[in-house]
Design an enzyme around this catalytic site. Structure first.
Site, short mmCIF file in Angstrom:
data_model
loop_
_atom_site.label_atom_id
_atom_site.label_comp_id
_atom_site.label_asym_id
_atom_site.label_seq_id
_atom_site.Cartn_x
_atom_site.Cartn_y
_atom_site.Cartn_z
N THR A 38 -0.76 -34.04 47.75
CA THR A 38 -1.77 -34.46 46.77
C THR A 38 -2.00 -33.27 45.84
OG1 THR A 38 -3.64 -33.58 48.02
CG2 THR A 38 -2.95 -35.85 48.53
N ASP A 61 3.25 -39.58 53.77
CA ASP A 61 1.82 -39.90 53.78
C ASP A 61 1.42 -40.20 55.23
OD1 ASP A 61 -0.68 -41.15 53.52
OD2 ASP A 61 -0.13 -42.06 51.60
N THR A 136 -14.86 -30.68 60.91
CA THR A 136 -15.80 -29.85 60.15
C THR A 136 -17.20 -29.85 60.75
OG1 THR A 136 -16.94 -29.76 58.02
CG2 THR A 136 -16.14 -31.89 58.66
N ASP A 137 -17.97 -28.81 60.45
CA ASP A 137 -19.37 -28.77 60.89
C ASP A 137 -20.24 -29.73 60.08
OD1 ASP A 137 -19.41 -27.38 58.48
OD2 ASP A 137 -20.42 -25.61 59.27
N GLU A 138 -19.69 -30.25 58.96
CA GLU A 138 -20.51 -31.14 58.12
C GLU A 138 -20.86 -32.45 58.82
OE1 GLU A 138 -19.66 -31.56 54.02
OE2 GLU A 138 -18.93 -29.52 53.81
N TYR A 163 -17.46 -37.64 52.33
CA TYR A 163 -16.48 -36.78 53.01
C TYR A 163 -16.86 -36.61 54.48
CZ TYR A 163 -14.55 -32.43 54.86
OH TYR A 163 -13.96 -31.49 55.68
N LYS A 167 -14.99 -37.82 57.94
CA LYS A 167 -14.54 -36.90 59.01
C LYS A 167 -15.21 -37.28 60.33
CE LYS A 167 -12.16 -33.73 58.77
NZ LYS A 167 -10.67 -33.59 58.85
N GLY A 300 -27.22 -35.49 47.47
CA GLY A 300 -27.25 -35.44 48.94
C GLY A 300 -26.87 -34.09 49.50
P1 NAD Z 1 -6.96 -28.98 51.52
O1 NAD Z 1 -7.55 -30.02 50.64
O2 NAD Z 1 -6.70 -27.63 50.97
O3 NAD Z 1 -5.54 -29.50 52.07
C1 NAD Z 1 -5.35 -30.82 52.52
C2 NAD Z 1 -3.86 -31.05 52.64
O4 NAD Z 1 -3.65 -32.37 53.16
C3 NAD Z 1 -3.10 -30.97 51.30
O5 NAD Z 1 -1.92 -30.22 51.46
C4 NAD Z 1 -2.80 -32.42 50.98
O6 NAD Z 1 -1.62 -32.59 50.21
C5 NAD Z 1 -2.65 -33.02 52.37
N1 NAD Z 1 -2.90 -34.46 52.38
C6 NAD Z 1 -3.95 -35.11 51.82
N2 NAD Z 1 -3.81 -36.44 52.00
C7 NAD Z 1 -2.67 -36.63 52.71
C8 NAD Z 1 -1.98 -37.77 53.20
N3 NAD Z 1 -2.47 -38.99 52.99
N4 NAD Z 1 -0.83 -37.58 53.88
C9 NAD Z 1 -0.34 -36.34 54.09
N5 NAD Z 1 -0.93 -35.22 53.62
C10 NAD Z 1 -2.08 -35.36 52.94
O7 NAD Z 1 -7.86 -28.95 52.81
P2 NAD Z 1 -8.26 -27.70 53.73
O8 NAD Z 1 -9.44 -27.05 53.16
O9 NAD Z 1 -7.05 -26.94 54.05
O10 NAD Z 1 -8.75 -28.50 55.03
C11 NAD Z 1 -7.84 -28.84 56.06
C12 NAD Z 1 -8.59 -29.56 57.15
O11 NAD Z 1 -9.62 -28.75 57.67
C13 NAD Z 1 -9.27 -30.85 56.69
O12 NAD Z 1 -9.13 -31.81 57.70
C14 NAD Z 1 -10.73 -30.45 56.52
O13 NAD Z 1 -11.57 -31.55 56.75
C15 NAD Z 1 -10.87 -29.41 57.60
N6 NAD Z 1 -11.88 -28.36 57.37
C16 NAD Z 1 -11.89 -27.65 56.21
C17 NAD Z 1 -12.81 -26.61 56.06
C18 NAD Z 1 -12.85 -25.75 54.79
O14 NAD Z 1 -13.74 -24.93 54.65
N7 NAD Z 1 -11.90 -25.89 53.88
C19 NAD Z 1 -13.72 -26.33 57.07
C20 NAD Z 1 -13.68 -27.10 58.23
C21 NAD Z 1 -12.75 -28.11 58.38
O1 DAU Z 2 -18.56 -26.74 56.16
C1 DAU Z 2 -17.19 -27.03 56.16
C2 DAU Z 2 -16.81 -27.67 54.85
O2 DAU Z 2 -16.84 -26.63 53.86
C3 DAU Z 2 -15.45 -28.33 54.87
O3 DAU Z 2 -15.46 -29.38 55.81
C4 DAU Z 2 -15.07 -28.84 53.49
O4 DAU Z 2 -13.74 -29.36 53.50
C5 DAU Z 2 -15.13 -27.69 52.52
O5 DAU Z 2 -14.86 -28.15 51.21
C6 DAU Z 2 -16.51 -27.02 52.56
O6 DAU Z 2 -17.52 -27.92 52.03
P1 DAU Z 2 -18.70 -27.38 51.07
O7 DAU Z 2 -19.22 -28.50 50.32
O8 DAU Z 2 -19.66 -26.55 51.84
O9 DAU Z 2 -17.84 -26.38 50.14
P2 DAU Z 2 -17.87 -26.10 48.56
O10 DAU Z 2 -17.02 -24.89 48.35
O11 DAU Z 2 -17.59 -27.31 47.78
O12 DAU Z 2 -19.37 -25.69 48.32
C7 DAU Z 2 -19.98 -24.59 48.99
C8 DAU Z 2 -21.42 -24.53 48.54
O13 DAU Z 2 -21.46 -24.10 47.17
C9 DAU Z 2 -22.15 -25.86 48.57
O14 DAU Z 2 -23.50 -25.62 48.95
C10 DAU Z 2 -22.09 -26.36 47.14
C11 DAU Z 2 -22.09 -25.08 46.33
N1 DAU Z 2 -21.34 -25.09 45.05
C12 DAU Z 2 -20.05 -25.54 45.07
C13 DAU Z 2 -19.31 -25.55 43.91
C14 DAU Z 2 -17.88 -26.05 43.93
C15 DAU Z 2 -21.92 -24.60 43.88
O15 DAU Z 2 -23.10 -24.18 43.89
N2 DAU Z 2 -21.17 -24.60 42.75
C16 DAU Z 2 -19.90 -25.06 42.70
O16 DAU Z 2 -19.27 -25.04 41.61
#
Ligand code: NAD
Ligand code: DAU
Length: 361
Positions: A38, A61, A136-138, A163, A167, A300
Site C-alpha cells: 500500500t 494481499d 496496539t495499546d490503543e 483504527y 485492531k 475522538g
Molecule cells: P505501516 O503502516 O508502516 O505498515 C503496514 C504494512 O502493511 C505496509 O507495508 C503495507 O503495505 C502492509 N499492508 C497493508 N495492507 C495490507 C494487505 N491488505 N495485505 C498485505 N500487506 C498489507 O504500519 P506499522 O506502523 O509498521 O505497524 C505494523 C503493525 O504494528 C500494525 O499491525 C500496527 O497496528 C501495529 N502497531 C503499530 C504501532 C506504531 O506505533 N506504528 C504501535 C503498536 C502496534
Molecule cells: O499507540 C500505538 C499507536 O501509535 C499505533 O497503534 C498506531 O498504528 C500508530 O499510528 C500510533 O498512533 P497515534 O495516533 O498515537 O500516532 P500519531 O503519530 O498519528 O500521533 C501521535 C500523537 O500526535 C497523537 O496524540 C496525535 C498527535 N499528532 C499527530 C499528527 C500526525 C499531532 O498533534 N499532529 C500531527 O500532525
C-alpha cells in the site's frame, strides 16, 4: 532452518523487525515477507536484505485467501509474525472501511490459512508452529492524567477510533482461535513506536520532514495528549523474545515507560534539528518554535496512553534498552541523512493526502 512468514514487512515496524532478525540470526532463519505494498509499504526499506538467499518477498494481499493459502502450501512455515495492517488513526477517521477489510478480514484470512496448514487430523497443531499477532495499546482506550494509571494485559478493551476498533476486533479473533481451537498464538500490544523507515504521516517523521522543509508543525488540540514512545528496535526484540520464550496463548504488553506530551516531542525535534544543522545551512534559520501551529483536534482524540510492561519484564526479561534522548537523536539523524528516502515517499499521492488532511484544520 526455521521459516518465518512476516506480513507487512515492507512497512515501518515490519522492515525494522526483518533487519533485526537477520542481524541476530543471519543465515539460521528464512524470512518470507508478504506485503501488498500500500502507500505505507516501501521495498526501499529492505534494499540491503534483497540479495539474501534466505529472504523472499511476495507481493500479496492478506485478504486474498487463495494467495495466502498457496504460500502456506508451498512453504513449510514455522512462525507467522503478523504486522500487515492499515495503521494510521487519522486515515481511519476519514475512511474506516479499508481498516475493517485489512485489519479484521485480513487477520481472519491469515488465521484460517495458518490453521489449515498447521492442524493435524486429531485437531491438535504441528509441534513448534506459532502465530504472533502484532497489536496496539490503543485497544485499551484512553487513560486519565493520573500518573499511576497504566494499561495492563487485563485492562478491558475500550477502543475509540475506527483504527483501534479494527485492531481490537482482530485481537478478539485471535483470542477466539486460541480459545476455540487451541490455535498456537500470542498477541502483543505495543505503545507508539519511533525510529527509521516510519512513513511521514505519523507525528515524529511528519514533523521532521515539515521542519526540514520550513513548513508548519501541526499540533492537534492543546498538544498535551500523552503517548508512550518506544524505539522500534526494542519492539522488534520484544517480538522475537515473545516467540522464543513466551507462553503460548498469552498476551504481552510492550511499552517504553517513556511518556511524553506531544508538544514536548515537537520541541525536541526542533531542538535536535537545530543542533544537527550546520550554521551555514539556510534551513537552520527557518527551524524554530515559530513553526509550531496549533490546529483543530483529532476527532475522538485519546488523551493518554501508557503501558506497564511489568509482565514481559518479569516473565521474559525484556526491557526497553534505548533511552528516548538517544533514540530520538538517532531517529532524527536517520531522516536527516536519508532525505532521498523521504523525498521518494512524500512525492505524488502523499502530497495530495497531506493537502486534504491539513488544509482545513
Ligand atoms: P505501516 O503502516 O508502516 O505498515 C503496514 C504494512 O502493511 C505496509 O507495508 C503495507 O503495505 C502492509 N499492508 C497493508 N495492507 C495490507 C494487505 N491488505 N495485505 C498485505 N500487506 C498489507 O504500519 P506499522 O506502523 O509498521 O505497524 C505494523 C503493525 O504494528 C500494525 O499491525 C500496527 O497496528 C501495529 N502497531 C503499530 C504501532 C506504531 O506505533 N506504528 C504501535 C503498536 C502496534
Ligand atoms: O499507540 C500505538 C499507536 O501509535 C499505533 O497503534 C498506531 O498504528 C500508530 O499510528 C500510533 O498512533 P497515534 O495516533 O498515537 O500516532 P500519531 O503519530 O498519528 O500521533 C501521535 C500523537 O500526535 C497523537 O496524540 C496525535 C498527535 N499528532 C499527530 C499528527 C500526525 C499531532 O498533534 N499532529 C500531527 O500532525
Amino acid at each position: 532452518m526455521r521459516t518465518y512468514l512476516v506480513t507487512g514487512g515492507a512497512g515501518f515496524i515490519g522492515s525494522n523487525y526483518i533487519h533485526y532478525m537477520f542481524k541476530k540470526y543471519d543465515n539460521e532463519i528464512r524470512i518470507i515477507n508478504v506485503d501488498v505494498l500500500t502507500y505505507a509499504g516501501n521495498l526501499e526499506n529492505l534494499k540491503d536484505v534483497e540479495g539474501r538467499d534466505n529472504y523472499t518477498f511476495i507481493r500479496a494481499d492478506i485478504c486474498d485467501r487463495d494467495a495466502i493459502n498457496k504460500i502456506f502450501e508451498e512453504n513449510d512455515i514455522d512462525r507467522v509474525v503478523h504486522f500487515a495492517a492499515e495503521s494510521h488513526v487519522d486515515r481511519s477517521i476519514v475512511n474506516p472501511e479499508v481498516f475493517v477489510q485489512t485489519n479484521v478480514l485480513g487477520t481472519a484470512t491469515m488465521l484460517n490459512a495458518a490453521k489449515k496448514a498447521w492442524e493435524l487430523p486429531d485437531g491438535t497443531f504441528k509441534e513448534g508452529k506459532k502465530f504472533l499477532h502484532v497489536s496496539t495499546d490503543e485497544v485499551y482506550g484512553s487513560l486519565p492524567e493520573d500518573p499511576n494509571a497504566y494499561f495492563y494485559e487485563d485492562t478491558p478493551y475500550d477502543p475509540h477510533s475506527p483504527y483501534s476498533a479494527s485492531k481490537a476486533s482482530s485481537d478478539m479473533l485471535v483470542k477466539a482461535y486460541m480459545d476455540t481451537y487451541k490455535f498456537p498464538a500470542n498477541i502483543t500490544n505495543c505503545s507508539n513506536n519511533y525510529g527509521p523507515y516510519q512513513f511521514p504521516e505519523k507525528l515524529i517523521p511528519l514533523h521532521i520532514n515539515n521542519a526540514l522543509a520550513g513548513r508548519d508543525l501541526p499540533v492537534y488540540g492543546d498538544g498535551k495528549n500523552v503517548r508512550d514512545w518506544l524505539f522500534v528496535e526494542d519492539h522488534a526484540k520484544a517480538i522475537d523474545m515473545v516467540q522464543e520464550k513466551g507462553k503460548l496463548f498469552e498476551t504481552y504488553n510492550i511499552g517504553g515507560h517513556n511518556e511524553k506530551q506531544n508538544i514536548e516531542i515537537v520541541k525536541t525535534i526542533i531542538d535536535v534539528l537545530r543542533e544537527e544543522l550546520d550554521d551555514s545551512d539556510p534551513r537552520k534559520a527557518r527551524i524554530s518554535y515559530d513553526l509550531i501551529k496549533y490546529v483543530s483536534d483529532r476527532k475522538g482524540h485519546d488523551r493518554r496512553y501508557a503501558i506497564a510492561p511489568d509482565k514481559i519484564k518479569r516473565d521474559l526479561g525484556w526491557e526497553p534498552e534505548t533511552m528516548f534522548k538517544e533514540g530520538i537523536r538517532k531517529t532524527i539523524k536517520w531522516y536527516f541523512e536519508n532525505q532521498e528516502w523521504l523525498q521518494h515517499v512524500t512525492s505524488g499521492d502523499y502530497e495530495k493526502y497531506y493537502e486534504s488532511m491539513y488544509s482545513n484544520r
